[in-house]
Design a protein around this motif. Structure first.
Motif, PDB file in Angstrom:
ATOM      1  N   ARG A 161     -16.582 -11.921  15.112  1.00 31.23           N
ATOM      2  CA  ARG A 161     -17.830 -12.086  13.539  1.00 31.23           C
ATOM      3  C   ARG A 161     -16.954 -11.533  12.293  1.00 31.23           C
ATOM      4  NH1 ARG A 161     -22.580 -13.780  15.422  1.00 31.23           N
ATOM      5  NH2 ARG A 161     -22.778 -14.895  12.815  1.00 31.23           N
ATOM      6  N   THR A 162     -15.774 -11.120  12.468  1.00 29.27           N
ATOM      7  CA  THR A 162     -15.191 -11.037  11.594  1.00 29.27           C
ATOM      8  C   THR A 162     -13.763 -11.167  11.713  1.00 29.27           C
ATOM      9  OG1 THR A 162     -14.697  -8.201  12.209  1.00 29.27           O
ATOM     10  CG2 THR A 162     -16.501  -8.602  11.237  1.00 29.27           C
ATOM     11  N   GLY A 163     -12.971 -12.344  11.812  1.00 30.96           N
ATOM     12  CA  GLY A 163     -11.960 -12.623  12.501  1.00 30.96           C
ATOM     13  C   GLY A 163     -11.371 -13.321  11.293  1.00 30.96           C
ATOM     14  N   GLU A 164     -12.630 -13.824  10.492  1.00 28.62           N
ATOM     15  CA  GLU A 164     -11.991 -14.654   9.065  1.00 28.62           C
ATOM     16  C   GLU A 164     -12.864 -14.065   8.064  1.00 28.62           C
ATOM     17  OE1 GLU A 164     -12.709 -18.647   9.686  1.00 28.62           O
ATOM     18  OE2 GLU A 164     -10.811 -18.698  11.000  1.00 28.62           O
ATOM     19  N   HIS A 165     -12.363 -13.912   6.760  1.00 26.77           N
ATOM     20  CA  HIS A 165     -12.825 -14.024   5.828  1.00 26.77           C
ATOM     21  C   HIS A 165     -13.914 -14.178   5.243  1.00 26.77           C
ATOM     22  CE1 HIS A 165      -8.647 -11.987   4.460  1.00 26.77           C
ATOM     23  NE2 HIS A 165      -9.353 -10.817   4.207  1.00 26.77           N
ATOM     24  N   SER A 166     -15.156 -14.573   4.914  1.00 25.72           N
ATOM     25  CA  SER A 166     -15.997 -15.178   4.594  1.00 25.72           C
ATOM     26  C   SER A 166     -17.144 -14.597   3.500  1.00 25.72           C
ATOM     27  CB  SER A 166     -17.774 -14.378   5.455  1.00 25.72           C
ATOM     28  OG  SER A 166     -19.022 -15.092   5.097  1.00 25.72           O
ATOM     29  N   ASN A 167     -16.978 -16.010   2.596  1.00 25.38           N
ATOM     30  CA  ASN A 167     -18.209 -16.093   1.343  1.00 25.38           C
ATOM     31  C   ASN A 167     -19.946 -15.625   1.509  1.00 25.38           C
ATOM     32  OD1 ASN A 167     -19.116 -18.144   2.790  1.00 25.38           O
ATOM     33  ND2 ASN A 167     -18.315 -19.338   0.891  1.00 25.38           N
ATOM     34  N   LYS A 168     -19.678 -14.949   2.218  1.00 24.93           N
ATOM     35  CA  LYS A 168     -21.147 -14.406   2.384  1.00 24.93           C
ATOM     36  C   LYS A 168     -21.799 -12.931   2.553  1.00 24.93           C
ATOM     37  CE  LYS A 168     -23.553 -18.523   2.795  1.00 24.93           C
ATOM     38  NZ  LYS A 168     -24.546 -19.362   1.736  1.00 24.93           N
ATOM     39  N   PHE A 169     -20.241 -11.927   2.876  1.00 26.94           N
ATOM     40  CA  PHE A 169     -20.395 -11.281   3.085  1.00 26.94           C
ATOM     41  C   PHE A 169     -19.471 -10.727   3.016  1.00 26.94           C
ATOM     42  CE2 PHE A 169     -19.711 -12.349   7.789  1.00 26.94           C
ATOM     43  CZ  PHE A 169     -18.955 -11.640   8.054  1.00 26.94           C
ATOM     44  N   MET A 170     -19.158  -8.790   3.113  1.00 23.01           N
ATOM     45  CA  MET A 170     -18.138  -8.299   2.612  1.00 23.01           C
ATOM     46  C   MET A 170     -18.083  -6.844   3.456  1.00 23.01           C
ATOM     47  SD  MET A 170     -16.857  -6.573  -1.299  1.00 23.01           S
ATOM     48  CE  MET A 170     -15.364  -5.921  -1.493  1.00 23.01           C
ATOM     49  N   LEU A 171     -17.116  -6.859   3.978  1.00 28.03           N
ATOM     50  CA  LEU A 171     -17.246  -5.780   5.316  1.00 28.03           C
ATOM     51  C   LEU A 171     -16.587  -4.282   4.865  1.00 28.03           C
ATOM     52  CD1 LEU A 171     -17.868  -4.396   8.783  1.00 28.03           C
ATOM     53  CD2 LEU A 171     -15.236  -5.506   8.505  1.00 28.03           C
ATOM     54  N   VAL A 172     -17.320  -3.125   4.273  1.00 26.82           N
ATOM     55  CA  VAL A 172     -16.739  -1.622   4.052  1.00 26.82           C
ATOM     56  C   VAL A 172     -16.791  -1.265   5.186  1.00 26.82           C
ATOM     57  CG1 VAL A 172     -17.117  -0.714   2.102  1.00 26.82           C
ATOM     58  CG2 VAL A 172     -17.559  -2.715   1.344  1.00 26.82           C
ATOM     59  N   LEU A 173     -16.170  -0.908   5.549  1.00 32.22           N
ATOM     60  CA  LEU A 173     -16.144   0.742   6.610  1.00 32.22           C
ATOM     61  C   LEU A 173     -15.392   1.993   5.249  1.00 32.22           C
ATOM     62  CD1 LEU A 173     -13.373  -1.346   9.443  1.00 32.22           C
ATOM     63  CD2 LEU A 173     -16.289  -1.298   9.174  1.00 32.22           C
ATOM     64  N   ALA A 174     -16.062   2.810   7.112  1.00 33.57           N
ATOM     65  CA  ALA A 174     -15.978   4.087   5.802  1.00 33.57           C
ATOM     66  C   ALA A 174     -16.023   5.374   7.262  1.00 33.57           C
ATOM     67  CB  ALA A 174     -17.607   5.132   5.557  1.00 33.57           C
ATOM     68  N   SER A 175     -15.089   6.191   7.355  1.00 33.06           N
ATOM     69  CA  SER A 175     -14.391   6.744   8.298  1.00 33.06           C
ATOM     70  C   SER A 175     -13.783   8.245   8.124  1.00 33.06           C
ATOM     71  CB  SER A 175     -13.248   6.080   9.123  1.00 33.06           C
ATOM     72  OG  SER A 175     -13.538   7.083  10.312  1.00 33.06           O
ATOM     73  N   ASN A 176     -13.997   9.543   8.802  1.00 36.78           N
ATOM     74  CA  ASN A 176     -13.616  10.723   8.777  1.00 36.78           C
ATOM     75  C   ASN A 176     -11.927  11.138   9.418  1.00 36.78           C
ATOM     76  OD1 ASN A 176     -15.297  11.527   6.854  1.00 36.78           O
ATOM     77  ND2 ASN A 176     -16.728  12.669   8.569  1.00 36.78           N
ATOM     78  N   THR A 177     -12.120   9.027  10.327  1.00 36.57           N
ATOM     79  CA  THR A 177     -10.923   9.620  11.131  1.00 36.57           C
ATOM     80  C   THR A 177     -10.250   8.416  11.667  1.00 36.57           C
ATOM     81  OG1 THR A 177     -12.231   9.744  13.001  1.00 36.57           O
ATOM     82  CG2 THR A 177     -11.182  11.875  12.458  1.00 36.57           C
TER      83      THR A 177
END
Length: 569
Positions: A432-448
């Motif tokens: 579902r995240t293989g291509e950029h979208s104009n509907k949603f933006m993905l922001v990941l947060a991680s300590n490792t």
């Protein structure tokens, strides 16, 4: 024949000059010059001896005339050499005078420089004295102001006590009068009831008799109507069949309405309802719009907020995040493709806070999920991932999907690390995240972030590191949180009088910022909240400086203990 006897002071060929030399500088110069002059004109006795010897030789010499001429020439040569020496001595004397003048002016320059230095030191000392006097005056004025404020507070307290005493007296007097009035009314009413007891009982009997008669007549009328209706219904088969058909159609309508409502509700929930993976979202569901219409209207009319409002980070990181916020807002307004971000760093450094601010600033909705919620779903994780992204695509404002603790289910796809169900969920997420979208933006947060699968790293457009705050950031945080949780609480609390003790809270916040090195923004915020709790728990409602020190020492000890646990693990 005077030349035979050496140098003659009265000789016209010898220039006679005075031997007295004086300078305006020092006395010892004149002594030195006088000694030089004496050496210049000292009498030479060897000249007489030479002359006598030459005279004897000339008496017995055959070439007396030539010898006389030769001696005369030698004497002239000697005189010329002597004059040259005199001129050299005079030149040396002039040089000495010049050197003495030079030394004099150098000493005078040093004296002037020393006097200037002394005057500057005196001016600095006088300035220091003036500053000290001014500081003493300020301290004295502050002391006077504090005393005046104390006297004013005492006067206000006395006036408040008198006002309260007056109010209490008025209330007590009013209460006594009211009790007396109520007691008089009760006595009068009791007396009237005793006097009219027979009339009251007779009126009750008449009312009860009338009510009983009316009730019996109503029962008889209803019974006769129902009996006649039932008899007519039983005697007519068409009415019985129509009644049975109506009841059957009513049951079928209720059953179909129930199941169609369930199906429609499930469809609407799948499309518009909040997915199970989403823990928090700013997107309002349809039912919430009807429940809170004013909130929905305010949200539609709200303006864009500052993306860094309430977020305190390093200046370099703030500058980069501000650029990202502007670019994201322009992307939404121009219907462009959103970029995916990775926020990594220590816990409590402002990653989630900035993600929410970024969504609100860009005019988007935000949804927060946790990576640890995917693994317990097992086989249902794949459908939950698809439902999440289907729900995100239905957002008209655009959705910022923030995945906290993303490394919990986005790990490397190896059999030793993750299970088969979690691998399937990861594959669904990658699909579902293989291509950029104009509907949603993905922001990941991680300590490792080093545990991410390589395909996840390929989907990240920019990585930003959130470090623990430095000294300047800690000072800004402590001042902001102290104003929000302590000062504003003291100003706005109306139930109880809360206040700070008499100390410089700005200076104290600076000391706290220095001592809290290594603490995250969340830990600093929790420390200030603990000070607020101490303020609430104090008996006198005063936050003293020693209470702040005790809470700070406790917070630092807890932080060291946590670090010890981390190192042991």
């Amino acid at each position: 024949m005077s030349w035979l006897f050496g140098f003659n002071r009265n000789s016209p060929n010898v220039e006679h000059k005075p031997t007295f030399v004086s300078t305006p500088t020092e006395n010892y110069e004149s002594k030195i010059n006088s000694n030089k002059g004496m050496e210049t004109y000292r009498f030479d006795s060897s000249a007489l001896e030479r002359a006598a010897k030459a005279a004897k030789e000339l008496e017995y010499s055959k070439n007396a005339k030539e010898a006389l001429e030769l001696a005369k020439a030698q004497e002239l040569t000697w005189q010329m050499e002597h004059q040259n020496k005199i001129k050299e001595y005079e030149l040396n004397i002039e040089q000495m005078k010049i050197e003495q003048q030079k030394i004099y002016y150098e000493e005078k320059h040093k004296l002037i420089a020393e006097e200037t230095k002394q005057s500057q030191q005196r001016a600095q000392y006088q300035d220091q004295l003036a500053r000290r006097r001014y500081d003493d005056q300020l301290l004295q004025q502050q002391k006077i102001n504090r005393e005046n404020l104390t006297r004013q507070e005492e006067s206000v307290q006395k006036q408040e006590a008198l006002r309260k005493a007056t109010i209490d007296y008025e209330l007590e007097t009013k209460h006594e009068k009211e009790m007396a009035r109520v007691e008089a009314q009760a006595r009068a009413k009791a007396k009237a009831e005793r006097e009219n007891r027979d009339l009251f009982l007779e009126r009750l009997r008449v009312q009860a008799q009338e009510q009983r008669v009316t009730t019996l007549e109503s029962i008889k009328s209803v019974t006769s109507i129902l009996g006649s209706g039932f008899n007519s219904f039983i005697s007519d088969w068409n009415k019985i069949i129509a009644a049975a058909g109506g009841i059957t159609l009513l049951a079928l309508g209720a059953y179909s309405a129930k199941h169609s409502t369930q199906v429609m509700g499930k469809y609407i929930g799948d499309r518009l309802g909040k997915p199970s993976l989403v823990r928090d979202t700013s997107r309002l569901a349809v039912t919430e719009i009807f429940k809170h219409p004013i909130k929905y209207i305010k949200r539609l009319c709200s303006r864009a907020e500052n993306a860094l409002s309430g977020v305190i980070l390093s200046p370099k990181l703030e500058e980069r995040l501000r650029e990202i916020a502007i670019a994201t807002r322009q992307t939404k307004s121009n219907s462009g493709l959103y970029r995916n971000l990775l926020f990594y760093g220590s816990p409590g450094t402002g990653k989630t806070m900035f993600a929410k601010s970024l969504a609100l600033h860009s005019g988007m909705d935000y949804a927060i999920m946790t990576g640890g919620d995917v693994s317990p779903m097992g086989p249902q994780g794949v459908s939950a991932i698809h439902k999440l992204f289907d729900w995100a695509l239905t957002s008209k404002r655009g959705l910022l999907l923030f995945v906290d603790e993303a490394d919990a289910f986005l790990k490397k796809r190896s059999k030793e690390i993750i299970s088969e169900d979690l691998r399937s969920s990861l594959n669904a997420f990658l699909y579902r995240t293989g291509e950029h979208s104009n509907k949603f933006m993905l922001v990941l947060a991680s300590n490792t972030p080093e545990q991410f699968d390589w395909a996840i790293n390929d989907r990240i457009d920019e990585m930003l590191k959130f470090d623990n705050p430095g000294l300047l950031e800690r000072e800004r945080m402590v001042l902001a949180y102290f104003d929000k949780y302590i000062i504003q609480t003291c100003l706005n609390n109306k139930r109880r009088k809360l206040k700070l003790a008499d100390f410089d809270h700005v200076k104290k916040c600076g000391e706290i910022a220095v001592r809290t090195q290594g603490l995250s923004g969340r830990e600093i915020s929790k420390f200030i909240v603990s000070l607020q709790a101490s303020l609430f728990a104090s008996l006198d409602g005063i936050l003293a400086e020693h209470i702040i020190d005790e809470r700070l020492n406790s917070t630092l000890d807890q932080h060291k203990k946590k670090l010890t646990w981390i190192n042991q693990s």
